[in-house]
Enzyme design. Structure first.
Site, PDB file in Angstrom:
ATOM      1  N   GLU A 161       2.079  -0.325  -4.967  1.00 36.86           N
ATOM      2  CA  GLU A 161       1.016   0.814  -5.294  1.00 36.86           C
ATOM      3  C   GLU A 161       1.626   2.323  -5.268  1.00 36.86           C
ATOM      4  OE1 GLU A 161      -3.273   2.881  -3.760  1.00 36.86           O
ATOM      5  OE2 GLU A 161      -1.567   2.190  -2.338  1.00 36.86           O
TER       6      GLU A 161
ATOM      7  N   ASP B 218       0.628  -1.139  -0.052  1.00 38.59           N
ATOM      8  CA  ASP B 218       0.052  -0.204   0.167  1.00 38.59           C
ATOM      9  C   ASP B 218       1.087   1.130  -0.441  1.00 38.59           C
ATOM     10  OD1 ASP B 218      -3.003   1.111   0.615  1.00 38.59           O
ATOM     11  OD2 ASP B 218      -1.792   2.162   1.874  1.00 38.59           O
TER      12      ASP B 218
END
Length: 707
Positions: free
Chosen positions: A375, A338
Site C-alpha cells: 500500500e 499496510d
C-alpha cells in the site's frame, strides 16, 4: 515461589521462546535494560500463579540479548518479561517500567480473552504462550499461482461469516472461512487477502455510538500487539489458534486458493506516550519507534500515534523473521503491507531512495516465491504509487486505477485517456523501470472506503455512528449516488446503480493487471454509507449472506466475468502491449483504441466514451478470441458505437454480444454460443453508464474435395 525447574544459560539465538532437546530457550533483545526477569505463569494469568527468574547479566546476557534455558516446563506455560532500566521519556526516550510484564515480540501465541471481552489491568494482563510446534501439513505446498493469473478477494475473518445468515457452524473464525470454501470456488477467485490476523485488542477503541452510547470496537484490527501470533479470538477453539489457522490454509490450498495476509509493520497498538505499554516501548523505545530528536515525542507517520523504526537493523530483523515464519511455519502465500511507504523512511523519518528493508523483503531467498504487495502511501501524505520500489517483485495497490475508474464512472469528462492507460496495465507507472502490468493491483473498492454498492448510492459519507461527528473517513470518495442519496425505491435509480456496478466490474476484471475485489461487493453488500467502518463490529460491516440470494443475478454476473478472465489469457498478459507504429500493420496490433467510430478514439477534455479492441493475433487452439469493449461514462445519455470489422485473410468470424450491463440477468451475460450476433459496421447501443462487450466467434468452413 520456589523454582523447581532446572535452568542454565541458554543461547542468545534464536530470539523468542524455542523448544530444544534440553528444554525451552528464552531470548530477548534489550539494549538499555539494566536488569531482566523472566516471568512464568503456571495456571492462569493471576499474580499468585506466577514466579520470576531474575537473570544475572554476567551469566544470562550476551551483548544486548538476555537469555535462559529452562527444562521440564509443563505444557501450556505462559510467560512474559519484566525489565528494569531508565525511564526518561523527555531526554533519552527510554521507557523501562519494572511494574509491567511485557510481551515477547517473537511470541508465536498469546493467551487473550474471547472476542469483545475486556483485558485485565496492566501487570496481570496478556501473557505469551509456548505453542506445541507439532503439525501435520499432509504434504501441503505453496500453490505459486502466477501473479498475472491471480484474482484477490479481500475479507475480514470475523465479518465474513459472523452474521447468522452465513449458516456457518463456526461463525467469525478461521473455520468459518473453511466452511465457505465451496462459495469461494464457485465465485472463481484465486486468493483470499485477510485483513489483520495477528493479535490486537478490539476493546481498545475509545469511541461510542452517539445514538446508543454503545462502546465501539477496533473491528478492523490495524493495531497489532504482535507481528507473529494469530488472533486467538478468530479461532473456534481459542486454545489452539495456530492449529486452526493452519487447518484453514491447508484447506484453502486444497481448493486452489492462496492466502495473503495484511501485515501492519508501520505502527503498533502502543500508540503515543499516552498509550498502553505492552511490549516494544518498555523493551527499547528509541530502537523500535521513530522519535522526535529534540522532544522524544513519537513521530506519527501512521496516523495511529507511533511509527515503527523499520530500517533500524533490529526492527528489520524482526520484520524479516516474522515474514519468514509466516511462510515457513504457517504456509502463507503472500503479504500486503499496510501503509508500506513507512518502510521507506529512515530513523529520522526522512524518505530513503533505496530503503534497506524494502530491498531485503524483495531479495530474501525464503520469500522468493511469495507475493509482496505494497500500500504505497502513508498517513503523512507520502504517495508512492508507481515508484515505491524499482524491484520487479513489488506489486502495489494502484490507487490511480481506483480513482480514474471512479471518475469515469461518476460522469467526469476528459477521463478517456487516463482510463485507457489503466485498462492497458498502467504503463505510465510501471513500464519505465522494467516492471509489468502484474505489478499493478487493480481495485475500485477496498475495506477502506465505500463498498461498491455504496459507491453508486451515496455522494457523502455517513459516519456519525463512528462517534467522531462525521469528521473521520475520506471526504473525496469520487462517488455518485445515481440521483438519490441512500436507499431508493425508484426503479430507474436502482437500474442505473446496478448498471454502474456491473460496468465497473467489467473494467476491473478485463483490465491488465491483478484485480482485487472486496468480500460482498459481488452481491451488493452495503455499509449504509459509512466509508470508515473500522469500529463497526455489527451489521454495518458484517457480510449479509441473504444478499447473495436477493441479488443472485449480480452474483452470477461476477462469477461469469471472473470465469471469462480465467479462460482468456488476453486479459492476463505478462507484458505490456507493444506500442503501435506506422511500420506495423493494424492486424499485428493486440489492442486498438476506438471511439464511437472505429479507430477514432476521443481523447478530448469533454470525452465520456471509450472503446477498445483486444486481438489474439496468434491463437493456439484454432479459435478466435477477439473482444470489443464499449464504455459509456455519460450519466444521462446513451451512446452508439460502430462495430469494427476484424476479418482478415482466411480467418472469418462473427461478433456476438456476450455482455450488456443494461440488461437484467441472464441476458446481461450470455455464453458465446447463445449470444446474439451483431454485424460489423452495425451501430451498437450502449446505455448511459453502461458497457457492452462483444466476442468474436470463428465461422465454420468446409473444405471442398476435388473429384
Amino acid at each position: 515461589m520456589k523454582i523447581e525447574f532446572p535452568i542454565s544459560q541458554g543461547s542468545p539465538q534464536p530470539l523468542g521462546a524455542t523448544a530444544t532437546p534440553k528444554g525451552i530457550n528464552f531470548a530477548l533483545f534489550s539494549r538499555h535494560a539494566e536488569a531482566a526477569s523472566l516471568v512464568l505463569g503456571l495456571k492462569d494469568d493471576h499474580d499468585a500463579a506466577r514466579f520470576e527468574i531474575f537473570l544475572d547479566p554476567k551469566l544470562y546476557k550476551t551483548g544486548d540479548i538476555w537469555h535462559v534455558l529452562i527444562d521440564k516446563l509443563p505444557p501450556g506455560i505462559r510467560y512474559g518479561w519484566r525489565l528494569t532500566g531508565p525511564y526518561e521519556p523527555e531526554s533519552s526516550g527510554l521507557a523501562c517500567d519494572s511494574r509491567l510484564i511485557l510481551l515477547d515480540p517473537y511470541a508465536k501465541e498469546l493467551r487473550t480473552p474471547r472476542w469483545g471481552e475486556p483485558r485485565n489491568p496492566a501487570g496481570s494482563q496478556t501473557l505469551c504462550l509456548i505453542p506445541d510446534e507439532g503439525y501435520d501439513w499432509e504434504g501441503d505446498r505453496p500453490l505459486n499461482t502466477p501473479i498475472q493469473d491471480t484474482v484477490i478477494y479481500e475479507l475480514h475473518v470475523r465479518g465474513f461469516t459472523v452474521h447468522e445468515s452465513s449458516q456457518c457452524r463456526f461463525p467469525g473464525t478461521f473455520r468459518g472461512i473453511t466452511e465457505k470454501i465451496p462459495y469461494l470456488q464457485e465465485l472463481g477467485i484465486t486468493a483470499v487477502e485477510l485483513m489483520p490476523v495477528t493479535e490486537f485488542d478490539e476493546t481498545d477503541c475509545v469511541f461510542r455510538n452517539p445514538q446508543t452510547g454503545e462502546q465501539l470496537r477496533n473491528y478492523w484490527g490495524y493495531n497489532p500487539l504482535s507481528f507473529f501470533a494469530p488472533k486467538a479470538a478468530y479461532s473456534s477453539d481459542s486454545s489452539h489458534p495456530l492449529r486452526e489457522f493452519r487447518d484453514m490454509v491447508k484447506a484453502l490450498h486444497r481448493a486452489g486458493i492462496e492466502v495473503i495476509l495484511d501485515m501492519v509493520f508501520n505502527h503498533t497498538a502502543e500508540g503515543g506516550w499516552g498509550g498502553p505499554t505492552s511490549s516494544f516501548r518498555g523493551i527499547d523505545n528509541p530502537i523500535y519507534y521513530l522519535l522526535d530528536p529534540w522532544t522524544k515525542a513519537c513521530l506519527n507517520f501512521s496516523g495511529c500515534g507511533n511509527t515503527c523504526n523499520c530500517n533500524h537493523p533490529i526492527v528489520r530483523s524482526l520484520i524479516m523473521d516474522a515474514l519468514r515464519w509466516w511462510v515457513i511455519d504457517m504456509h502463507v502465500d503472500g503479504f500486503r503491507f499496510d501503509l508500506a511507504s513507512i518502510l521507506g523512511r529512515d530513523q529520522q523519518g526522512h524518505v530513503l531512495s533505496n530503503p534497506p528493508v524494502v530491498e531485503m523483503i524483495a531479495e530474501d531467498p525464503v520469500l522468493a516465491d511469495t507475493k509482496i504487495i505494497a500500500e504505497a502511501w502513508d498517513a503523512a501524505g507520502l504517495y508512492q504509487v508507481g515508484n515505491f520500489s524499482d524491484h520487479h517483485r513489488w506489486a502495489e495497490w494502484n490507487g490511480r486505477f481506483r480513482d480514474d475508474v471512479r471518475r469515469f464512472m461518476n460522469g467526469t469528462p476528459g477521463l478517456s485517456g487516463a482510463l485507457a492507460t489503466r485498462i492497458a496495465g498502467s504503463s505510465d507507472l510501471y513500464q519505465h523501470n522494467g516492471r509489468r502490468p502484474c505489478n499493478s493491483i487493480n481495485f475500485i473498492t477496498s475495506h477502506d472506503g465505500f463498498t461498491l454498492a455504496d459507491l453508486v448510492s451515496y455522494n457523502e459519507k455517513h459516519n456519525l455512528a463512528n462517534g467522531e461527528e462525521n469528521r473521520d473517513g475520506d471526504n473525496h470518495s469520487l462517488s455518485w449516488n445515481s440521483g438519490c442519496e441512500g436507499p431508493s425505491s425508484d426503479p430507474l435509480v436502482q437500474q442505473l446503480r446496478l448498471r454502474r456496478i456491473k460496468s465497473m466490474a467489467v473494467i476491473l476484471l478485463l483490465s491488465q493487471g491483478v484485480p482485487m475485489l472486496v468480500a460482498g461487493d459481488e452481491f451488493g453488500r452495503t455499509q449504509q454509507g459509512n466509508n470508515n467502518a473500522w469500529c463497526q463490529d455489527n451489521e454495518i460491516s458484517w457480510t449479509d449472506w441473504r444478499l447473495a440470494e436477493q441479488n443472485k443475478g449480480q452474483l452470477r454476473f461476477f462469477q461469469k466475468l471472473i470465469r471469462l478472465r480465467r479462460e482468456h489469457a488476453i486479459f492476463r498478459r505478462a507484458e505490456f502491449f507493444e506500442i503501435s507504429s506506422p511500420d506495423k500493420p493494424p492486424s499485428s496490433q493486440e489492442i486498438i483504441w476506438h471511439g464511437q467510430e472505429p479507430k477514432h478514439p476521443d481523447w478530448s477534455s469533454g470525452s465520456r466514451t471509450l472503446a477498445f479492441l483486444l486481438k489474439d493475433i496468434l491463437p493456439d487452439d484454432g479459435t478466435d478470441a477477439n473482444f470489443f469493449v464499449m464504455l459509456n461514462g455519460q450519466p444521462d445519455q446513451a451512446a452508439l458505437f460502430t462495430v469494427p470489422d476484424t476479418n482478415t485473410g482466411a480467418r472469418r468470424s462473427v461478433w456476438k454480444k456476450i455482455i450488456d450491463t443494461s440488461l437484467d440477468a441472464p441476458d446481461d451475460f450470455r455464453d458465446l454460443k447463445q449470444a446474439p450476433k451483431i454485424a460489423a459496421g452495425a451501430a451498437a447501443y450502449v446505455a448511459a453508464m453502461g458497457c457492452v462487450v462483444l466476442q468474436s466467434e470463428m465461422l465454420k468452413t468446409v473444405a471442398r474435395r476435388k473429384k
